[in-house]
Design an enzyme around this catalytic site. Structure first.
Site, mmCIF file in Angstrom:
data_model
loop_
_atom_site.group_PDB
_atom_site.id
_atom_site.type_symbol
_atom_site.label_atom_id
_atom_site.label_comp_id
_atom_site.label_asym_id
_atom_site.label_seq_id
_atom_site.Cartn_x
_atom_site.Cartn_y
_atom_site.Cartn_z
ATOM 1 N N LYS A 14 0.827 -1.224 0.000
ATOM 2 C CA LYS A 14 0.000 0.000 0.000
ATOM 3 C C LYS A 14 0.852 1.260 0.000
ATOM 4 C CE LYS A 14 -2.557 0.413 3.716
ATOM 5 N NZ LYS A 14 -1.898 1.401 4.566
ATOM 6 N N ARG A 89 -9.432 3.645 8.925
ATOM 7 C CA ARG A 89 -8.976 2.294 9.249
ATOM 8 C C ARG A 89 -10.076 1.467 9.895
ATOM 9 N NH1 ARG A 89 -3.029 2.801 9.811
ATOM 10 N NH2 ARG A 89 -2.116 0.919 10.636
ATOM 11 N N ARG A 128 10.516 -12.777 4.671
ATOM 12 C CA ARG A 128 11.330 -11.619 4.301
ATOM 13 C C ARG A 128 12.732 -11.652 4.929
ATOM 14 N NH1 ARG A 128 7.688 -6.378 4.659
ATOM 15 N NH2 ARG A 128 7.692 -6.819 6.887
ATOM 16 N N ARG A 163 13.677 -9.382 10.218
ATOM 17 C CA ARG A 163 13.210 -8.432 11.230
ATOM 18 C C ARG A 163 12.539 -9.203 12.363
ATOM 19 N NH1 ARG A 163 9.622 -3.819 8.516
ATOM 20 N NH2 ARG A 163 8.338 -4.411 10.265
ATOM 21 N N ARG A 174 -1.648 -8.905 13.386
ATOM 22 C CA ARG A 174 -1.899 -7.770 12.478
ATOM 23 C C ARG A 174 -3.022 -8.088 11.510
ATOM 24 N NH1 ARG A 174 3.258 -5.895 9.384
ATOM 25 N NH2 ARG A 174 1.818 -4.352 8.560
#
Ligand code: AMP
Length: 223
Positions: A14, A89, A128, A163, A174
């Site tokens: 996004k 949101r 990632r 991370r 999330r």
């Protein structure tokens, strides 16, 4: 005035699409996360209030969000429109946003929903890896994005790092917040006749090609 609201699950890109729209169409990119981080950096009164909330990953109060947002969208660079990233949101924020633009006499514009299946989003996040030296990005969940040698950068040979918050658990939390709070916005904006869905593609260019089709359908000038 061209206003665009972006809605997307985690990892759909996004923020990247917001930046591409901003530079292509010369519109300011307004991210409520960035506005809040600026307050924290400036150590303003709001910054001091919200620091702990941001650190916890919870949502900041609507009063603060809408104070910052209104102050931002009445600035002169928003006269031709703007891109909203991270707001509204929740359904309550969507209702408040509609009231605010009605008061300002601003159009609602387009709402672009960047769709990404949950399992794909999970792989993008938990796989990632990045190079601590040259910043190259890899993903061990996708064959064509894996480093040749385990956890080692193909480009400079440095060790790759993950991370700390790129875990299954953080992803599930999330995504659940997104499903519970943000996904209802899809029906809300569909009922207003302003929602356009694009799929998060294999790369940012592929996604942006579809985003542009939505924006350009009204013959809006593309530089
Ligand atoms: P983001 O950069 O969009 O991931 O936002 C970072 C953090 O800022 C979020 O985890 C929230 O704590 C806060 N935040 C950003 N936008 C909003 C919003 N519209 N409503 C409430 N809190 C927000």
């Amino acid at each position: 005035m061209k206003n665009i609201i972006l809605i997307a699950p985690p990892a759909a890109g996004k923020g990247t699409q917001a930046k591409l729209i901003a530079s292509t169409y010369n519109l300011p990119h307004i991210s409520t996360g960035d506005l809040l981080r600026k307050e924290i950096n400036d150590q303003s009164e709001i910054g001091l209030q919200v620091k702990a909330v941001l650190d916890s990953g919870k949502l900041v109060s609507d009063d603060i969000i809408f104070t910052l947002l209104e102050n931002r969208i009445i600035e002169s660079d928003c006269i031709g429109g703007y891109i909203l990233d991270g707001v509204p949101r929740t359904l309550v924020q969507a209702e408040k946003y509609l009231k605010m633009i009605e008061k300002l006499n601003y159009p609602l514009g387009d709402v672009i929903y960047i769709n990404l299946p949950k399992e794909e989003a999970r792989k993008r996040i938990v796989g990632r890896l990045s190079c601590s030296n040259c910043g190259a990005i890899y993903n061990d969940q996708f064959e064509d994005m894996k480093p040749i040698t385990f956890e080692t950068c193909d480009k400079c040979g440095e060790h790759l790092i993950k991370r700390e918050d790129d875990t299954d658990q953080v992803f599930n939390e999330r995504f659940q917040i997104y499903e519970n709070q943000t996904l209802p916005l899809i029906d809300f904006f569909t009922s207003k006749g302003v929602l356009f869905t694009v799929n998060s593609g294999i790369n940012k260019e592929a996604t942006f090609a579809d985003v542009k089709k939505v924006i350009n359908r009204g013959n809006y000038d593309c530089n």
